[in-house]
Motif scaffolding. Sequence first.
Motif, PDB file in Angstrom:
ATOM      1  N   GLU A  32       0.860  -1.182   0.000  1.00  0.00           N
ATOM      2  CA  GLU A  32       0.000   0.000   0.000  1.00  0.00           C
ATOM      3  C   GLU A  32       0.894   1.229   0.000  1.00  0.00           C
ATOM      4  O   GLU A  32       1.862   1.295   0.746  1.00  0.00           O
ATOM      5  CB  GLU A  32      -0.898  -0.012   1.237  1.00  0.00           C
ATOM      6  CG  GLU A  32      -1.901   1.112   1.248  1.00  0.00           C
ATOM      7  CD  GLU A  32      -2.965   0.938   2.319  1.00  0.00           C
ATOM      8  OE1 GLU A  32      -3.554   1.964   2.707  1.00  0.00           O
ATOM      9  OE2 GLU A  32      -3.201  -0.198   2.761  1.00  0.00           O
ATOM     10  N   THR A  66       5.688   3.185   1.210  1.00  0.00           N
ATOM     11  CA  THR A  66       5.120   1.965   0.641  1.00  0.00           C
ATOM     12  C   THR A  66       5.253   0.895   1.702  1.00  0.00           C
ATOM     13  O   THR A  66       6.351   0.660   2.222  1.00  0.00           O
ATOM     14  CB  THR A  66       5.866   1.562  -0.649  1.00  0.00           C
ATOM     15  OG1 THR A  66       5.815   2.660  -1.565  1.00  0.00           O
ATOM     16  CG2 THR A  66       5.234   0.330  -1.281  1.00  0.00           C
ATOM     17  N   GLY A 105       3.983  -3.064   3.254  1.00  0.00           N
ATOM     18  CA  GLY A 105       3.336  -4.340   2.991  1.00  0.00           C
ATOM     19  C   GLY A 105       3.950  -5.468   3.788  1.00  0.00           C
ATOM     20  O   GLY A 105       5.020  -5.332   4.388  1.00  0.00           O
TER      21      GLY A 105
END
Length: 137
Positions: free
Chosen positions: A9, A64, A66
């Motif tokens: 994400e 970012t 994850g």
Amino acid sequence: MNGRTDGPEVLEISANAGVVQARQLVRVLAQQCRLSLVEQTKLITAASELARNTLIHGGGGTMTAGLVDERGRHGVRLVFTDQGRGIEDTDLAMTDGWTSGSGMGLGLSGSKRLVDDFVLDTAPGQGTTVTITKWGR
């Protein structure tokens, strides 16, 4: 996690609200990865410092985030990227106790100590990318 790797994400960090959102997202991912409360706190603290650095020193950027599954290990990976001025003296920036005068005072070296993997990619005038990973036990 059962072998699955959730897609990363991307979160924009352009204001203080982005720093708060980053902390919240990292907490959720750390819980999904089943990190202990102590390990969650370490990761969230490092993420908060790096998100604030992205905002203040990089002029904003992205995180970012994850879940990762590598070599039988499960973890949380965060990548902070900005297009700011970069870090001129990485040795100085990674020195314990060095501060630019703002933030929590942890700096890059403190964030590095709180996670398992830490990669700094920067050059003057080219921005900065910091990638951190915290592995579950």
